[in-house]
Structure formats: structure tokens, C-alpha cells
Enzyme design. Structure first.
Site, PDB file in Angstrom:
ATOM      1  CB  ALA A  42      -5.329  -0.618   0.634  1.00 35.09           C
ATOM      2  CG  ASP A  43       0.833   1.980  -0.789  1.00 32.31           C
ATOM      3  OD1 ASP A  43       0.455   2.586  -1.808  1.00 32.31           O
ATOM      4  OD2 ASP A  43       2.027   1.757  -0.534  1.00 32.31           O
TER       5      ASP A  43
END
Length: 197
Positions: free
Chosen positions: A69-70
Site C-alpha cells: 500500500a501507499d
């Protein structure tokens, strides 16, 4: 049984994933270097970064379901990154005070063995409180602004900076759990079945 790998060095993401599936995953930190790409929207940017993190970790593994994720904070179309120092944190918080901002996360789930991959994004709207300069200084003194996108941590004292939010709270922390659970179902993982290790 499916092996789950979290491609993140974030303690917060580890805690959230543990909350969702239990302590049954391995952490493999991606060596991918995030850089802002000028021609991408914030949503496309976080999805791009999450895909690249997953691909980097997949290159080190033979099997497993990778989660990466970011997350970015966006104000008026601009990505508010992690502050470089206290002065930068103050500048960000002054810009966002009393305004509506967004937390946008890109999330990728990838099956290393089959190459199947899904990337999606989640948006949470946040209304920041009005803050005096002295209030901002006191918050920066807590140390919470360091290493935090947008210079605040909603899961800590930064909760008092947020008047209200609309959308997935956990997305602001760094991992949208509802969306992730729906994505994992497409890989045969039901978080209530505990069918991963």
C-alpha cells in the site's frame, strides 16, 4: 492455507493487518524508492507505488499473497508528503488548517505463484480544525509529525486536529481494511475463515 506477505516497513500497517487477519503474515520490506511522478494524479500515483512495491517483493519470493500500500494526503490537488523538518511540518499544517483534505491509499494484492494482481484505491475526506500557530507548534513538539504524510497522525494526538472525516478511518491510518478484505476474497482469503498462515 495461503502465505500472506506485507510489503511494508510501516508499524501501523502491520498493526492493522494483524487486526484483520491475525499475526499470520510475514513482513518483507520493499526496496522500491517512491518518487513523485508529475503526470500522475494522486490516486494514480499511490496505485503505481503500491504496484511497484508488490512487484519488488514478488521478485524475492516463490509464493505467497503480497499486500502492499501507499498513502498520501492531498490538499487542493497537491500531494502533502512527509515533512523534512519541523518548519516544513508547520508549513503543511498551516496550509491545511480549517480546510478539507483527502487521504488517498493505493493498495495492491498479488499472488506470486499465478501472477494475478489487483490494484485499487480508497479516498477518505477529512475536515481539519482551525489551528493557531501556537497550537501547531505544540503539536509538532509531540514528535508525531515526523515521517507522517501530511504531518499528522490521526491515530495519535493528531486525532484532535480532525474535526470530522467521511469514509474509511483506517485508510487515513494507512490501510483501508474494508477494501482490503474485499480484495482478499478475490484471492480465496476470507478474513473470518482464518485460512492463511
Amino acid at each position: 492455507m495461503k502465505k500472506v506477505i506485507l510489503a511494508s516497513a510501516s508499524q501501523r500497517r502491520s498493526e492493522l493487518l494483524n487486526m484483520l487477519i491475525g499475526p499470520v503474515f510475514e513482513v518483507v520490506i520493499s526496496s522500491y524508492d517512491e518518487k513523485t511522478i508529475a503526470d500522475l494524479t494522486p490516486a494514480d500515483l499511490v496505485m503505481y507505488h503500491s504496484r511497484e512495491k508488490a512487484a519488488d517483493v514478488a521478485g524475492k519470493m516463490e509464493e505467497g499473497i503480497i499486500i502492499s500500500a501507499d498513502t498520501v494526503v492531498v490538499y487542493d490537488g497537491d500531494v502533502m508528503g512527509k515533512p523534512v523538518d519541523a518548519a516544513d511540518a508547520a508549513k503543511m499544517l498551516k496550509k491545511m488548517r480549517g480546510k478539507k483534505i483527502q487521504a488517498i491509499s493505493g493498495i495492491t494484492v498479488m499472488d506470486v505463484a499465478t501472477g494475478k494482481q489487483i490494484t485499487e484505491h480508497e479516498v477518505t475526506d477529512i475536515w481539519m480544525r482551525e489551528m493557531s500557530d501556537s497550537f501547531i507548534r505544540k503539536y509538532i513538539d509531540t514528535g508525531e509529525t515526523e515521517g507522517k504524510a501530511g504531518a499528522f497522525a490521526i491515530q495519535g494526538k493528531g486525532a484532535i486536529l480532525v474535526e470530522r472525516s467521511e469514509g474509511d478511518f483506517y485508510n487515513v491510518v494507512g490501510l483501508p481494511l474494508f477494501r482490503l478484505s474485499k480484495m482478499l476474497e478475490k484471492f480465496g482469503i476470507n478474513v473470518l475463515d482464518n485460512n492463511c498462515y
